[in-house]
Write a protein that holds these residues in place. Structure first.
Motif, PDB file in Angstrom:
ATOM      1  N   HIS A  22     -37.597  -9.979 -21.978  1.00  0.00           N
ATOM      2  CA  HIS A  22     -36.286  -9.700 -21.932  1.00  0.00           C
ATOM      3  C   HIS A  22     -35.832  -8.726 -20.641  1.00  0.00           C
ATOM      4  CE1 HIS A  22     -35.714 -11.278 -26.081  1.00  0.00           C
ATOM      5  NE2 HIS A  22     -34.509 -11.280 -25.936  1.00  0.00           N
ATOM      6  N   GLU A  23     -36.857  -7.989 -20.385  1.00  0.00           N
ATOM      7  CA  GLU A  23     -36.732  -7.046 -18.941  1.00  0.00           C
ATOM      8  C   GLU A  23     -36.666  -7.994 -17.861  1.00  0.00           C
ATOM      9  OE1 GLU A  23     -38.450  -2.959 -16.991  1.00  0.00           O
ATOM     10  OE2 GLU A  23     -39.082  -3.601 -18.983  1.00  0.00           O
ATOM     11  N   ILE A  24     -37.612  -8.741 -17.744  1.00  0.00           N
ATOM     12  CA  ILE A  24     -37.825  -9.604 -16.644  1.00  0.00           C
ATOM     13  C   ILE A  24     -36.524 -10.544 -16.685  1.00  0.00           C
ATOM     14  CG2 ILE A  24     -38.900 -11.634 -15.623  1.00  0.00           C
ATOM     15  CD1 ILE A  24     -41.570 -10.346 -16.631  1.00  0.00           C
ATOM     16  N   ALA A  25     -36.073 -11.094 -17.590  1.00  0.00           N
ATOM     17  CA  ALA A  25     -34.790 -11.957 -17.539  1.00  0.00           C
ATOM     18  C   ALA A  25     -33.695 -11.138 -17.173  1.00  0.00           C
ATOM     19  CB  ALA A  25     -34.647 -12.603 -18.739  1.00  0.00           C
ATOM     20  N   ASP A  26     -33.487  -9.774 -17.515  1.00  0.00           N
ATOM     21  CA  ASP A  26     -32.380  -9.066 -17.027  1.00  0.00           C
ATOM     22  C   ASP A  26     -32.445  -8.858 -15.484  1.00  0.00           C
ATOM     23  OD1 ASP A  26     -31.350  -8.877 -19.797  1.00  0.00           O
ATOM     24  OD2 ASP A  26     -31.922  -7.024 -20.302  1.00  0.00           O
ATOM     25  N   ARG A  27     -33.890  -8.386 -15.114  1.00  0.00           N
ATOM     26  CA  ARG A  27     -33.792  -8.104 -13.844  1.00  0.00           C
ATOM     27  C   ARG A  27     -33.448  -9.433 -13.048  1.00  0.00           C
ATOM     28  NH1 ARG A  27     -39.069  -4.384 -12.403  1.00  0.00           N
ATOM     29  NH2 ARG A  27     -38.509  -2.422 -13.761  1.00  0.00           N
ATOM     30  N   LEU A  28     -33.970 -10.555 -13.465  1.00  0.00           N
ATOM     31  CA  LEU A  28     -33.837 -11.792 -12.696  1.00  0.00           C
ATOM     32  C   LEU A  28     -32.414 -12.018 -12.470  1.00  0.00           C
ATOM     33  CD1 LEU A  28     -35.331 -14.001 -11.297  1.00  0.00           C
ATOM     34  CD2 LEU A  28     -35.056 -15.313 -13.416  1.00  0.00           C
ATOM     35  N   LEU A  29     -31.729 -11.951 -13.561  1.00  0.00           N
ATOM     36  CA  LEU A  29     -30.081 -12.171 -13.600  1.00  0.00           C
ATOM     37  C   LEU A  29     -29.524 -11.120 -12.619  1.00  0.00           C
ATOM     38  CD1 LEU A  29     -28.884 -12.956 -17.064  1.00  0.00           C
ATOM     39  CD2 LEU A  29     -29.436 -14.406 -15.242  1.00  0.00           C
ATOM     40  N   ALA A  30     -29.990  -9.863 -12.510  1.00  0.00           N
ATOM     41  CA  ALA A  30     -29.412  -9.092 -11.681  1.00  0.00           C
ATOM     42  C   ALA A  30     -29.454  -9.378 -10.274  1.00  0.00           C
ATOM     43  CB  ALA A  30     -29.737  -7.501 -12.130  1.00  0.00           C
ATOM     44  N   GLU A  31     -30.734  -9.880  -9.926  1.00  0.00           N
ATOM     45  CA  GLU A  31     -31.312  -9.985  -8.668  1.00  0.00           C
ATOM     46  C   GLU A  31     -30.775 -11.386  -8.067  1.00  0.00           C
ATOM     47  OE1 GLU A  31     -33.912  -8.814  -5.337  1.00  0.00           O
ATOM     48  OE2 GLU A  31     -33.414  -7.567  -7.019  1.00  0.00           O
TER      49      GLU A  31
END
Length: 231
Positions: A22-31
């Motif tokens: 979930h953290e990777i997905a959140d970072r990916l969306l932000a990036e």
């Protein structure tokens, strides 16, 4: 007792893995969570003009050319007044080729101009310039819709995937649409690759954004390392 301890450790490990995903997905969306349609200046909506411009974008990325060049070409064509099927039909090949050239889409400019004209004619003949009729003809079947998209000139499986990845934002029956390219990006990031499991990582309204970001993870060498560091 040992088996209970192993089960407990396994459950904790699964929970940690789930939090990390979930953290990777959140970072990916932000990036990298801007869809390709948004990048091309297309405000996705279940309306004829927006859907047609998305179709053109899918046609433009269906040749081996850089994605940002195809996106620039889609924006340039629309900015040049050729963002509807009728406008494309009424334009000359010269107009289309010059618009493509201004976006540095030059290697496939002549064949692409031909494909766009033929596609615009198919839009008139079969769908009366409204891709919502394609959705109706497919009876909202998520397996049938890509098949109908592939009937447009040059739109093979790659182009159909591009269209469906982005159209899922407004055609919910396509969800979750994470094709082979998106799954390859998920694999690079250490995320699950099954569409249903990827769908668990974000809200449904963000499926299209996540799909676009995952594709970018396959194209941008440093993106995966930036997103996964310290996770």
């Amino acid at each position: 007792m040992a088996r209970k301890q192993e089960t407990g450790r396994g459950s904790r490990r699964a929970a940690r893995d789930d939090r990390a995903a979930h953290e990777i997905a959140d970072r990916l969306l932000a990036e990298a969570g801007t869809t390709y349609a948004e990048e091309a200046g297309i405000r996705i909506a279940d309306k004829p003009a927006a859907l047609y411009r998305l179709l053109m974008l899918a046609e433009l990325v269906s040749v081996p050319i850089r994605a940002n060049t195809a996106v620039a070409a889609a924006r340039e064509i629309a900015d040049s007044g050729m963002g509807t099927p009728r406008a494309v039909r009424e334009s000359s090949r010269h107009d289309l080729i010059h618009a493509l050239g201004r976006a540095h889409y030059v290697r496939y400019d002549e064949s692409t101009a031909t494909a766009l004209h033929r596609g615009a004619e198919l839009m008139r003949r079969r769908y009366h310039d409204d891709l919502r009729r394609l959705r109706k003809d497919a009876e909202r079947d998520p397996t049938r819709m890509p098949e109908l998209i592939r009937e447009f000139p040059r739109l093979g499986p790659v182009g159909a995937d591009v269209f469906c990845r982005e159209a899922q934002a407004v055609w919910p029956e396509l969800r979750p649409y994470f094709d082979a390219k998106a799954q390859a990006g998920a694999r690079r990031l250490g995320l699950p690759t099954e569409p249903e499991r990827l769908a668990e990582l974000v809200d449904p309204d963000d499926y299209a954004r996540l799909a676009a970001a995952l594709v970018r993870a396959t194209l941008e060498r440093d993106l995966a390392s930036r997103v996964t560091e310290q996770v």
